[in-house]
Design a protein around this motif. Structure first.
Motif, mmCIF file in Angstrom:
data_model
loop_
_atom_site.group_PDB
_atom_site.id
_atom_site.type_symbol
_atom_site.label_atom_id
_atom_site.label_comp_id
_atom_site.label_asym_id
_atom_site.label_seq_id
_atom_site.Cartn_x
_atom_site.Cartn_y
_atom_site.Cartn_z
ATOM 1 N N LEU A 103 2.476 -2.632 -20.870
ATOM 2 C CA LEU A 103 1.669 -2.029 -19.809
ATOM 3 C C LEU A 103 0.260 -1.802 -20.320
ATOM 4 O O LEU A 103 0.067 -1.235 -21.410
ATOM 5 C CB LEU A 103 2.282 -0.699 -19.353
ATOM 6 N N PHE A 104 -0.724 -2.267 -19.548
ATOM 7 C CA PHE A 104 -2.135 -2.111 -19.896
ATOM 8 C C PHE A 104 -2.865 -1.459 -18.721
ATOM 9 O O PHE A 104 -2.362 -1.416 -17.596
ATOM 10 C CB PHE A 104 -2.780 -3.470 -20.185
ATOM 11 N N TYR A 105 -4.067 -0.983 -19.022
ATOM 12 C CA TYR A 105 -4.974 -0.560 -17.953
ATOM 13 C C TYR A 105 -6.270 -1.320 -18.168
ATOM 14 O O TYR A 105 -6.776 -1.401 -19.297
ATOM 15 C CB TYR A 105 -5.244 0.954 -18.004
ATOM 16 N N HIS A 106 -6.795 -1.912 -17.083
ATOM 17 C CA HIS A 106 -8.036 -2.680 -17.217
ATOM 18 C C HIS A 106 -9.211 -1.857 -16.729
ATOM 19 O O HIS A 106 -9.235 -1.390 -15.584
ATOM 20 C CB HIS A 106 -7.958 -3.999 -16.443
ATOM 21 N N LEU A 107 -10.187 -1.675 -17.620
ATOM 22 C CA LEU A 107 -11.281 -0.752 -17.343
ATOM 23 C C LEU A 107 -12.251 -1.272 -16.286
ATOM 24 O O LEU A 107 -12.838 -0.474 -15.551
ATOM 25 C CB LEU A 107 -12.042 -0.449 -18.649
ATOM 26 N N ARG A 108 -12.441 -2.579 -16.202
ATOM 27 C CA ARG A 108 -13.346 -3.126 -15.185
ATOM 28 C C ARG A 108 -12.667 -3.251 -13.835
ATOM 29 O O ARG A 108 -13.268 -2.974 -12.796
ATOM 30 C CB ARG A 108 -13.884 -4.493 -15.628
ATOM 31 N N LEU A 109 -11.419 -3.660 -13.843
ATOM 32 C CA LEU A 109 -10.674 -3.785 -12.593
ATOM 33 C C LEU A 109 -10.225 -2.425 -12.063
ATOM 34 O O LEU A 109 -9.888 -2.298 -10.885
ATOM 35 C CB LEU A 109 -9.450 -4.677 -12.798
ATOM 36 N N ARG A 110 -10.185 -1.437 -12.963
ATOM 37 C CA ARG A 110 -9.736 -0.087 -12.593
ATOM 38 C C ARG A 110 -8.315 -0.116 -12.038
ATOM 39 O O ARG A 110 -8.030 0.410 -10.971
ATOM 40 C CB ARG A 110 -10.689 0.551 -11.563
ATOM 41 N N CYS A 111 -7.431 -0.767 -12.798
ATOM 42 C CA CYS A 111 -6.043 -0.846 -12.333
ATOM 43 C C CYS A 111 -5.110 -1.029 -13.519
ATOM 44 O O CYS A 111 -5.525 -1.441 -14.612
ATOM 45 C CB CYS A 111 -5.865 -2.002 -11.355
ATOM 46 N N PHE A 112 -3.835 -0.718 -13.299
ATOM 47 C CA PHE A 112 -2.805 -1.013 -14.287
ATOM 48 C C PHE A 112 -2.481 -2.499 -14.238
ATOM 49 O O PHE A 112 -2.558 -3.140 -13.184
ATOM 50 C CB PHE A 112 -1.542 -0.196 -14.004
ATOM 51 N N VAL A 113 -2.100 -3.037 -15.407
ATOM 52 C CA VAL A 113 -1.692 -4.437 -15.509
ATOM 53 C C VAL A 113 -0.328 -4.473 -16.192
ATOM 54 O O VAL A 113 -0.189 -4.032 -17.338
ATOM 55 C CB VAL A 113 -2.709 -5.277 -16.301
ATOM 56 N N VAL A 114 0.668 -4.972 -15.479
ATOM 57 C CA VAL A 114 2.035 -5.081 -15.999
ATOM 58 C C VAL A 114 2.233 -6.498 -16.535
ATOM 59 O O VAL A 114 1.951 -7.475 -15.835
ATOM 60 C CB VAL A 114 3.063 -4.802 -14.887
ATOM 61 N N ILE A 115 2.714 -6.624 -17.779
ATOM 62 C CA ILE A 115 2.991 -7.948 -18.351
ATOM 63 C C ILE A 115 4.479 -8.055 -18.647
ATOM 64 O O ILE A 115 5.063 -7.203 -19.328
ATOM 65 C CB ILE A 115 2.178 -8.187 -19.637
ATOM 66 N N ASP A 116 5.089 -9.100 -18.109
ATOM 67 C CA ASP A 116 6.502 -9.382 -18.349
ATOM 68 C C ASP A 116 6.589 -10.650 -19.191
ATOM 69 O O ASP A 116 6.086 -11.710 -18.786
ATOM 70 C CB ASP A 116 7.235 -9.564 -17.011
ATOM 71 N N LEU A 117 7.206 -10.551 -20.369
ATOM 72 C CA LEU A 117 7.293 -11.674 -21.297
ATOM 73 C C LEU A 117 8.590 -12.450 -21.077
ATOM 74 O O LEU A 117 9.662 -11.859 -20.894
ATOM 75 C CB LEU A 117 7.255 -11.177 -22.738
ATOM 76 N N LYS A 118 8.484 -13.768 -21.109
ATOM 77 C CA LYS A 118 9.651 -14.626 -20.983
ATOM 78 C C LYS A 118 9.591 -15.695 -22.072
ATOM 79 O O LYS A 118 8.524 -16.255 -22.334
ATOM 80 C CB LYS A 118 9.700 -15.307 -19.612
ATOM 81 N N VAL A 119 10.746 -15.981 -22.694
ATOM 82 C CA VAL A 119 10.784 -17.026 -23.723
ATOM 83 C C VAL A 119 11.454 -18.275 -23.158
ATOM 84 O O VAL A 119 12.104 -19.033 -23.881
ATOM 85 C CB VAL A 119 11.520 -16.520 -24.986
ATOM 86 N N GLU A 120 11.286 -18.482 -21.872
ATOM 87 C CA GLU A 120 11.885 -19.635 -21.192
ATOM 88 C C GLU A 120 10.947 -20.103 -20.081
ATOM 89 O O GLU A 120 9.896 -19.508 -19.841
ATOM 90 C CB GLU A 120 13.241 -19.246 -20.597
ATOM 91 N N VAL A 121 11.330 -21.162 -19.402
ATOM 92 C CA VAL A 121 10.527 -21.689 -18.311
ATOM 93 C C VAL A 121 10.581 -20.716 -17.134
ATOM 94 O O VAL A 121 11.561 -19.976 -16.957
ATOM 95 C CB VAL A 121 11.048 -23.083 -17.891
ATOM 96 N N PHE A 122 9.533 -20.706 -16.311
ATOM 97 C CA PHE A 122 9.469 -19.789 -15.169
ATOM 98 C C PHE A 122 10.603 -20.061 -14.187
ATOM 99 O O PHE A 122 10.924 -21.206 -13.867
ATOM 100 C CB PHE A 122 8.123 -19.955 -14.452
ATOM 101 N N LYS A 123 11.193 -18.958 -13.693
ATOM 102 C CA LYS A 123 12.225 -19.043 -12.655
ATOM 103 C C LYS A 123 11.788 -18.211 -11.452
ATOM 104 O O LYS A 123 11.118 -17.183 -11.616
ATOM 105 C CB LYS A 123 13.561 -18.529 -13.192
ATOM 106 N N PRO A 124 12.175 -18.610 -10.232
ATOM 107 C CA PRO A 124 11.730 -17.897 -9.028
ATOM 108 C C PRO A 124 12.054 -16.404 -9.037
ATOM 109 O O PRO A 124 11.279 -15.588 -8.533
ATOM 110 C CB PRO A 124 12.461 -18.618 -7.895
ATOM 111 N N GLU A 125 13.197 -16.025 -9.626
ATOM 112 C CA GLU A 125 13.584 -14.618 -9.609
ATOM 113 C C GLU A 125 12.671 -13.724 -10.444
ATOM 114 O O GLU A 125 12.656 -12.502 -10.269
ATOM 115 C CB GLU A 125 15.040 -14.446 -10.082
#
Length: 348
Positions: A237-259
């Protein structure tokens, strides 16, 4: 020592403001000196180039100039044979003095040398020069960004921002995201698990923040959220000072899936409800995957009403044990780089 009892109540506010003005003046003075130096170097390079072209002065003139200028100005650095050649190249590369004045004179001389040495495209040089100004990159960071191909990666993530964010925030958010992200500062085996990747990024958080870009403030990893008595954990979880918003990052060690997009939409909604301040802009989600297929991402984000971006990342794969001992360590490479920079400074 001054008697604190006699100091007016607003004295410290005045002192704080005064310190800020003095610091700003010091910064402006440094910028001004750098601007004049870069312009001087450009003018010297232009004159040498002109004389060599019009009067057919040979290459030997550079040697003569270096010796005579160093003798006339022994206290000044920058008149070595090597640096004079850089000045000539600088003037030949950028013939427009106004452009040099408005853009290139705003960044240090050694940044300009790096731009000339590393890049052939004038469009890319201009982009990196402006990014250096905006983000305050050191020379080493600038070189790293050029070598990692940031120009070609910036703003390339697949997102639904244009549909889910206000126009001003949408454009800025899109430009801040990259594809792929370059995590070559960590090495993991091909079968690395998600938690290994997360731990490696946290251990090298400074490098991770540099790759994310200016403005990201780290809030936490495995950030706990409780929703109706159930526990949920956000990878990063990050907060971006210029965008003035939280940024959620979800890490995956595989190819993207729709879910993945559905799970991210849930996290973004939860952060908006539980953490977002009323003055904050909408939370943004970034799914970082090992790989992705364009059409699948497009369909997955198509009907999402939360701002989500999907990017990939590149890792430096762990070397076989038999090769690890034969390569220089990070510390050795940094020491070698420092030695080269000292040598350049002494020549200058």
């Amino acid at each position: 020592m001054a008697d604190n009892l006699s100091i007016p109540e607003d004295y410290y506010d005045f002192l704080r403001e005064l310190k800020g003005r003095i610091l700003q003046a010091q910064v402006q003075a440094v910028i001004s000196v750098n601007r004049e130096l870069v312009l001087l170097y450009w003018q010297i390079g232009r004159d040498v180039l002109t004389l060599q072209q019009q009067r057919e002065w040979g290459a030997k003139i550079i040697d003569n100039l270096a010796a005579d200028l160093q003798k006339a100005f022994p206290e000044m650095k920058g008149f070595s044979h090597r640096n004079l050649k850089y000045m000539r190249t600088f003037a030949g590369t950028y013939p427009d003095e106004q452009f040099v004045q408005e853009v290139l004179a705003q960044i240090p001389w050694y940044h300009n040398i790096a731009l000339m040495e590393k890049l052939k495209s004038s469009e890319e040089r201009l982009w990196y020069a402006r990014q250096t100004l905006e983000q305050g990159w050191s020379r080493n960071v600038l070189v790293h960004q050029m070598e990692s191909g940031l120009y070609r990666r910036q703003g390339k993530a697949d997102t639904n921002f244009s549909r889910t964010l206000p126009d001003a925030q949408s454009e800025l958010a899109q430009q801040l995201l990259k594809d792929p992200y370059n995590f070559d500062f960590i090495s993991l085996g091909k079968e690395a698990q998600k938690r290994e990747l997360e731990n490696a990024l946290i251990e090298r958080i400074r490098d991770f923040l540099v790759e994310l870009g200016v403005g990201f403030a780290f809030v936490g990893s495995q950030y706990h959220l409780e929703v109706e008595g159930e526990d949920f954990y956000i990878d990063l979880l990050f907060y971006h000072l210029r965008l003035r918003c939280f940024v959620v990052i979800d890490l995956k060690v595989e190819v993207f899936k729709p879910e993945f997009s559905g799970k991210m939409s849930f996290y973004v909604s939860a952060v908006d409800d539980l953490l977002k301040h009323r003055d904050d802009m909408p939370t943004i989600g970034i799914i970082l995957c090992k790989n992705k297929k364009q059409k699948i991402v497009e369909y997955a984000l198509g009907d999402m009403n939360k701002p989500i971006g999907v990017s990939t990342y590149q890792l430096r794969e762990a070397l076989p044990e038999q090769l690890q001992g034969s390569l220089p360590t990070v510390e050795q490479l940094e020491a070698d780089l420092e030695a080269v920079e000292i040598e350049i400074d002494e020549e200058s």
